[in-house]
Design an enzyme around this catalytic site. Structure first.
Site, mmCIF file in Angstrom:
data_model
loop_
_atom_site.group_PDB
_atom_site.id
_atom_site.type_symbol
_atom_site.label_atom_id
_atom_site.label_comp_id
_atom_site.label_asym_id
_atom_site.label_seq_id
_atom_site.Cartn_x
_atom_site.Cartn_y
_atom_site.Cartn_z
ATOM 1 N N ARG A 118 0.827 -1.212 0.000
ATOM 2 C CA ARG A 118 0.000 0.000 0.000
ATOM 3 C C ARG A 118 0.859 1.259 0.000
ATOM 4 N NH1 ARG A 118 2.661 2.113 3.233
ATOM 5 N NH2 ARG A 118 2.669 1.913 5.502
ATOM 6 N N GLU A 171 -0.378 11.614 7.335
ATOM 7 C CA GLU A 171 0.843 11.005 7.895
ATOM 8 C C GLU A 171 1.016 11.404 9.358
ATOM 9 O OE1 GLU A 171 2.311 8.172 6.659
ATOM 10 O OE2 GLU A 171 2.446 9.370 4.832
ATOM 11 N N HIS A 172 1.312 10.409 10.180
ATOM 12 C CA HIS A 172 1.447 10.608 11.631
ATOM 13 C C HIS A 172 0.126 11.091 12.245
ATOM 14 C CE1 HIS A 172 5.737 9.733 12.025
ATOM 15 N NE2 HIS A 172 5.896 10.351 10.878
ATOM 16 N N ASP A 215 -2.431 8.631 12.531
ATOM 17 C CA ASP A 215 -3.083 7.404 13.032
ATOM 18 C C ASP A 215 -3.072 7.323 14.561
ATOM 19 O OD1 ASP A 215 -0.331 7.016 12.969
ATOM 20 O OD2 ASP A 215 -0.441 4.913 12.364
ATOM 21 N N GLY A 241 10.667 -3.850 3.104
ATOM 22 C CA GLY A 241 11.308 -2.844 3.949
ATOM 23 C C GLY A 241 11.399 -1.463 3.314
ATOM 24 N N SER A 260 4.730 -1.394 3.047
ATOM 25 C CA SER A 260 4.033 -2.363 3.870
ATOM 26 C C SER A 260 4.017 -3.778 3.312
ATOM 27 C CB SER A 260 2.606 -1.907 4.172
ATOM 28 O OG SER A 260 2.197 -2.537 5.361
ATOM 29 N N SER A 261 5.207 -4.256 2.984
ATOM 30 C CA SER A 261 5.326 -5.674 2.637
ATOM 31 C C SER A 261 4.966 -6.526 3.844
ATOM 32 C CB SER A 261 6.749 -5.989 2.178
ATOM 33 O OG SER A 261 7.663 -5.883 3.258
ATOM 34 N N ASP A 266 -2.197 -0.306 7.773
ATOM 35 C CA ASP A 266 -1.619 -1.218 6.788
ATOM 36 C C ASP A 266 -2.456 -2.479 6.613
ATOM 37 O OD1 ASP A 266 0.274 0.705 6.919
ATOM 38 O OD2 ASP A 266 1.874 -0.574 7.726
ATOM 39 N N TYR A 304 10.377 8.302 16.726
ATOM 40 C CA TYR A 304 8.953 7.951 16.699
ATOM 41 C C TYR A 304 8.320 8.056 18.088
ATOM 42 C CZ TYR A 304 4.759 5.122 15.740
ATOM 43 O OH TYR A 304 3.476 4.665 15.636
HETATM 44 P P1 ADP Z 1 7.641 -2.664 5.098
HETATM 45 O O1 ADP Z 1 6.423 -3.229 5.732
HETATM 46 O O2 ADP Z 1 7.573 -1.202 4.938
HETATM 47 O O3 ADP Z 1 8.015 -3.341 3.814
HETATM 48 P P2 ADP Z 1 8.810 -3.749 7.465
HETATM 49 O O4 ADP Z 1 10.143 -3.634 8.090
HETATM 50 O O5 ADP Z 1 7.607 -3.439 8.260
HETATM 51 O O6 ADP Z 1 8.848 -2.904 6.114
HETATM 52 O O7 ADP Z 1 8.631 -5.246 6.963
HETATM 53 C C1 ADP Z 1 9.621 -5.852 6.175
HETATM 54 C C2 ADP Z 1 9.888 -7.260 6.708
HETATM 55 O O8 ADP Z 1 8.749 -8.095 6.474
HETATM 56 C C3 ADP Z 1 11.026 -7.955 5.982
HETATM 57 O O9 ADP Z 1 12.270 -7.625 6.536
HETATM 58 C C4 ADP Z 1 10.670 -9.408 6.195
HETATM 59 O O10 ADP Z 1 11.032 -9.831 7.493
HETATM 60 C C5 ADP Z 1 9.150 -9.398 6.144
HETATM 61 N N1 ADP Z 1 8.659 -9.692 4.778
HETATM 62 C C6 ADP Z 1 7.909 -8.888 4.021
HETATM 63 N N2 ADP Z 1 7.619 -9.468 2.831
HETATM 64 C C7 ADP Z 1 8.184 -10.673 2.852
HETATM 65 C C8 ADP Z 1 8.269 -11.762 1.912
HETATM 66 N N3 ADP Z 1 7.693 -11.697 0.710
HETATM 67 N N4 ADP Z 1 8.942 -12.867 2.291
HETATM 68 C C9 ADP Z 1 9.526 -12.935 3.507
HETATM 69 N N5 ADP Z 1 9.500 -11.962 4.411
HETATM 70 C C10 ADP Z 1 8.851 -10.823 4.093
HETATM 71 MG MG MG Z 2 5.724 -2.834 7.710
#
Ligand code: ADP
Ligand code: MG
Length: 389
Positions: free
Chosen positions: A31, A37-38, A40, A126, A130-131, A176, A226
């Site tokens: 997303r 921003e800030h 929430d 990362g 919001s992976s 997220d 933060y």
């Molecule tokens: P963001 O959410 O902004 O991408 P975060 O630090 O909150 O950053 O989350 C990233 C972490 O989530 C990665 O370091 C990993 O541990 C985990 N992660 C996210 N996507 C995957 C994926 N496809 N496979 C394995 N781990 C993942």
């Molecule tokens: Mg995250």
């Protein structure tokens, strides 16, 4: 990458690793927050949309009671026995995200069957897109399919948020996970972080696209920024005698200026102004007034830079380069997105101008910083869904 290609890659990788085809498959989007921003943790509004970048989770049953999970993006597999208690892994282990979700299902007495899981994603890890929520929500959606029990969408988002708190150790807000669950194609989500009510705001005009510019920097601060901001917001609310800055109007804040520490006042001015801007931006978007929405994005950026002090030179360079291109060049607005101190900027761009804007931003950023940015264009993507199951 196209969605079909990502699905196919995931199936191929699954067969390569496990020697059979997946029985269940689910996906959830990354997303970007358009504005808000800030806000929430001040009980305010946020206005995110899903990316057309997704995390896939595929699984096939096992004959034992083991949850085994691998990722195309990580080396180490994670594995737990479902018939025994388990604990979070050491801080920083990616396995905490899937395990936290499994734990949430077990707490609700939903029987997770033994399975081999593979994760594969087109969301950058990362990068502030919001992976992590995409991963949690993809796993939760996969488990819904495997258990044959659909969860209430809000409960699912909260289960995933809890996984991030309790297992990943990250005390995040609700944005997220909510957007990853609730997103609809061609819509952004106006989310009230106090009541958790939300509105799908149409963003159907194909003539407008969203450009993400990753600065490729993440300034390592002391880590206290933060919590310090949060404390400053709390102290402003306390001085004003309200539960949260959400309850303060810009006029009330101005009247209280003398009673507040100057830094605390500026922090509060960002939050109170940003909450207004977020509502105004949603209204501008409802009316298809992209220039207005864009102006609000620039104002948001200036406030984050000057009052909240969470921007950085690289983000400012991107936003100024976007402003220099201007509406005539196809850019309506641009701002930093995410917590700050690096990460990504987001721009609203006329779709037909995207290639030219992209080339100009890339060249200008590289000229001024010596860093090669990563850019991609997207329209509002869809929320989590079951692909197979
Ligand atoms: P963001 O959410 O902004 O991408 P975060 O630090 O909150 O950053 O989350 C990233 C972490 O989530 C990665 O370091 C990993 O541990 C985990 N992660 C996210 N996507 C995957 C994926 N496809 N496979 C394995 N781990 C993942
Ligand atoms: Mg995250």
């Amino acid at each position: 990458m196209e969605l079909d290609a990502l699905i196919e890659q995931t199936q191929t990788a699954f067969a390569r690793r496990y020697g059979r085809a997946p029985k269940w498959m689910a996906a959830a989007p990354g997303r970007v927050n358009l504005i808000g921003e800030h806000t929430d943790y001040n009980d305010g509004y946020v206005f995110p949309m899903a990316l057309e970048r997704y995390t896939m989770a595929a699984a096939a049953p096992r004959s034992d009671e083991v949850f085994h999970c691998e990722s195309e993006e990580q080396k180490e597999p994670v594995e737990v026995r479902l018939n025994q208690r388990f604990q979070p892994l050491p801080r920083g282990s990616w396995g905490n995200y899937p395990l936290g979700v499994v734990a949430g299902f077990r707490e609700r007495a939903l029987p997770v069957p033994g399975m081999d899981v593979l994760v594969h994603s087109s969301v950058p890890l990362g990068g502030g897109l919001s992976s992590s929520a995409a991963l949690e929500v993809a796993i939760a959606t996969l488990l819904e399919a495997a258990c044959g029990v659909p969860l209430d969408p809000v409960e699912k988002a909260l289960l995933c948020q809890r996984a991030e708190h309790a297992y990943a150790g990250m005390p995040c807000g609700i944005m997220d996970q909510f957007i990853a669950v609730l997103a609809q194609r061609d819509h952004a989500l106006l989310l009230d972080c106090r009541s958790r009510s939300y509105e799908q705001v149409p963003m159907r005009d194909p003539g407008v696209s969203v450009l993400i510019i990753n600065t490729q920097v993440k300034h390592a601060l002391t880590g206290s920024e933060y919590p310090t901001r949060r404390r400053q917001c709390e102290s402003a609310a306390a001085a004003l005698g309200v539960p949260a800055l959400r309850d303060v109007t810009p006029a009330q804040l101005t009247l209280a200026r003398d009673r507040l520490d100057p830094v605390v006042y500026r922090r509060a001015r960002h939050v109170v102004g940003e909450i207004e801007r977020t509502l105004q931006a949603a209204e501008a978007m409802r009316q298809g007034d992209w220039e207005r929405a864009g102006q609000l994005m620039y104002a948001s950026h200036a406030s984050l830079r000057d009052d909240y002090e969470v921007s950085c030179r690289e983000l400012d360079v991107v936003v100024e380069a976007a402003r220099a291109i201007g509406v005539e060049g196809g850019v309506f607005g641009c701002r930093m997105t995410g917590g700050g101190f690096g990460g990504c900027a987001v721009a609203l761009v006329r779709t037909e101008a995207v290639p030219a804007v992209q080339a100009r931003l890339e060249a200008e950023y590289q000229r001024q910083t010596g860093i090669r940015p990563a850019l991609f264009v997207t329209r509002p993507g869809r929320g989590a869904w079951v692909i197979r199951g």
